[in-house]
Design an enzyme around this catalytic site. Structure first.
Site, mmCIF file in Angstrom:
data_model
loop_
_atom_site.group_PDB
_atom_site.id
_atom_site.type_symbol
_atom_site.label_atom_id
_atom_site.label_comp_id
_atom_site.label_asym_id
_atom_site.label_seq_id
_atom_site.Cartn_x
_atom_site.Cartn_y
_atom_site.Cartn_z
ATOM 1 N N ASP A 1 -3.344 -0.548 6.640
ATOM 2 C CA ASP A 1 -3.554 -1.447 5.501
ATOM 3 C C ASP A 1 -2.228 -2.073 5.098
ATOM 4 O O ASP A 1 -2.151 -3.260 4.771
ATOM 5 C CB ASP A 1 -4.136 -0.679 4.305
ATOM 6 C CG ASP A 1 -5.598 -0.335 4.504
ATOM 7 O OD1 ASP A 1 -6.140 -0.616 5.586
ATOM 8 O OD2 ASP A 1 -6.193 0.209 3.556
ATOM 9 N N LYS B 1 0.893 -1.168 0.000
ATOM 10 C CA LYS B 1 0.000 0.000 0.000
ATOM 11 C C LYS B 1 0.927 1.213 0.000
ATOM 12 O O LYS B 1 1.295 1.741 1.051
ATOM 13 C CB LYS B 1 -0.890 -0.038 1.248
ATOM 14 C CG LYS B 1 -1.777 1.189 1.416
ATOM 15 C CD LYS B 1 -3.231 0.939 1.148
ATOM 16 C CE LYS B 1 -4.039 2.189 1.418
ATOM 17 N NZ LYS B 1 -5.476 1.979 1.365
HETATM 18 N N1 ATP Z 1 -16.565 -9.509 2.885
HETATM 19 C C1 ATP Z 1 -16.289 -9.026 4.100
HETATM 20 N N2 ATP Z 1 -16.513 -9.769 5.208
HETATM 21 C C2 ATP Z 1 -16.247 -9.302 6.452
HETATM 22 N N3 ATP Z 1 -15.729 -8.073 6.689
HETATM 23 C C3 ATP Z 1 -15.467 -7.300 5.637
HETATM 24 C C4 ATP Z 1 -15.716 -7.713 4.291
HETATM 25 N N4 ATP Z 1 -15.352 -6.714 3.458
HETATM 26 C C5 ATP Z 1 -14.876 -5.732 4.241
HETATM 27 N N5 ATP Z 1 -14.939 -6.070 5.540
HETATM 28 C C6 ATP Z 1 -14.518 -5.256 6.685
HETATM 29 O O1 ATP Z 1 -14.990 -3.936 6.467
HETATM 30 C C7 ATP Z 1 -14.026 -2.985 6.892
HETATM 31 C C8 ATP Z 1 -13.624 -2.085 5.729
HETATM 32 O O2 ATP Z 1 -12.953 -2.893 4.758
HETATM 33 P P1 ATP Z 1 -11.503 -2.539 4.218
HETATM 34 O O3 ATP Z 1 -10.615 -2.033 5.308
HETATM 35 O O4 ATP Z 1 -11.029 -3.714 3.462
HETATM 36 O O5 ATP Z 1 -11.917 -1.333 3.259
HETATM 37 P P2 ATP Z 1 -11.001 -0.492 2.261
HETATM 38 O O6 ATP Z 1 -11.792 -0.281 1.027
HETATM 39 O O7 ATP Z 1 -9.677 -1.150 2.121
HETATM 40 O O8 ATP Z 1 -10.852 0.888 3.048
HETATM 41 P P3 ATP Z 1 -9.755 2.054 2.822
HETATM 42 O O9 ATP Z 1 -10.360 2.974 1.809
HETATM 43 O O10 ATP Z 1 -9.643 2.670 4.189
HETATM 44 O O11 ATP Z 1 -8.479 1.423 2.352
HETATM 45 C C9 ATP Z 1 -12.846 -3.767 7.459
HETATM 46 O O12 ATP Z 1 -12.994 -3.913 8.844
HETATM 47 C C10 ATP Z 1 -12.984 -5.116 6.759
HETATM 48 O O13 ATP Z 1 -12.357 -6.160 7.454
HETATM 49 MG MG MG Z 2 -7.839 -0.427 2.568
#
Ligand code: ATP
Ligand code: MG
Length: 224
Positions: A51, A38
């Site tokens: 991340d 990242k």
């Molecule tokens: N399919 C899923 N099952 C369970 N939890 C999920 C799932 N998808 C996302 N989450 C949870 O939702 C939250 C947000 O997801 P994530 O951190 O992956 O988002 P992101 O798009 O990477 O955010 P950012 O823009 O901050 O990088 C996290 O706690 C993640 O573990």
């Molecule tokens: Mg993320």
């Protein structure tokens, strides 16, 4: 040898990009030495898992930390401005290219959505283009509003000379009447395939799903 590079981006923030990237790495690393990166992240605070650290923890190939870990929980370009840091896309692209020569596979998560600014004059899509990845995957939540967000992002990406290899729909914490139907609608309304519709579950659980195995195989074919 230059190895496969997959860029994971999305229609916005907190929609499951890292969660999906973790599952992808866990699945892919059964057959390759894979590193998750990242290179630009904001809202990085001591004591909480960033991340970058989440991706590192599931990687089977490791590199020295690099890139921009910014403290302020705001758009990377604003966080960088506040911290008097200049985000250099060329430096990121150079380092990712070096890593691509060494690792068996590289997964790069971009911050926020594909059109989130990373400098005053560039968005993630511009970084995606100069990284010259094999595949750009667009993660989106399987909920109301996703048709607009995906269609707009796919069209705008194409106008910016970035082609989206596939869409990944992530089950939201709370579904709505559209959840479960958006994949079909996207297949009617965009030219880009929905490569996987993933349920709730830990990255380890998701990595075991046939949908994820098929996705990894599809990525391998696209790279050939
Ligand atoms: N399919 C899923 N099952 C369970 N939890 C999920 C799932 N998808 C996302 N989450 C949870 O939702 C939250 C947000 O997801 P994530 O951190 O992956 O988002 P992101 O798009 O990477 O955010 P950012 O823009 O901050 O990088 C996290 O706690 C993640 O573990
Ligand atoms: Mg993320």
């Amino acid at each position: 040898m230059r190895r496969r590079l997959v860029v994971v981006t999305g229609t916005g923030t907190s929609i499951g990009k890292t969660h999906f990237a973790e599952a992808l790495i866990l699945g892919w690393r059964r057959t390759a030495r894979v590193v998750g990166l990242k290179p630009i992240e904001s809202g990085v605070v001591a004591g909480a898992d960033s991340d970058g650290e989440r991706l590192r923890a599931v990687s089977s190939f490791h590199v020295k930390r690099f890139g921009y870990a910014l403290t302020a929980p705001m758009s990377p370009h604003l966080a960088a401005r506040q911290e008097n840091i200049e985000i250099r896309m060329d430096a990121i692209a150079r380092r990712v290219e070096e890593i691509r020569q060494e690792a068996g596979g590289v997964v790069v998560e971009l911050p926020g959505g594909l059109f989130t600014p990373i400098t005053d004059s560039a968005c993630n899509v511009d970084l995606a283009r100069i990284l010259t990845p094999d595949s750009v995957l667009l993660v989106a939540p399987d909920r109301l509003g996703v048709l607009h967000d995906v269609i707009a992002t796919v069209r705008a990406a194409s106008a910016a000379s970035v082609s989206i290899a596939g869409i990944v729909l992530m089950a939201p914490e709370q579904g709505d009447p559209s959840t479960g139907h958006n994949a079909d609608e996207l297949s009617r309304t965009t030219d880009v395939s929905v490569l996987a519709v993933l349920p709730r579950g830990s990255p380890a659980q998701l990595s075991q799903l046939p949908a994820m195995t098929q996705l990894i195989e599809a990525l391998a074919k696209q790279a050939d």
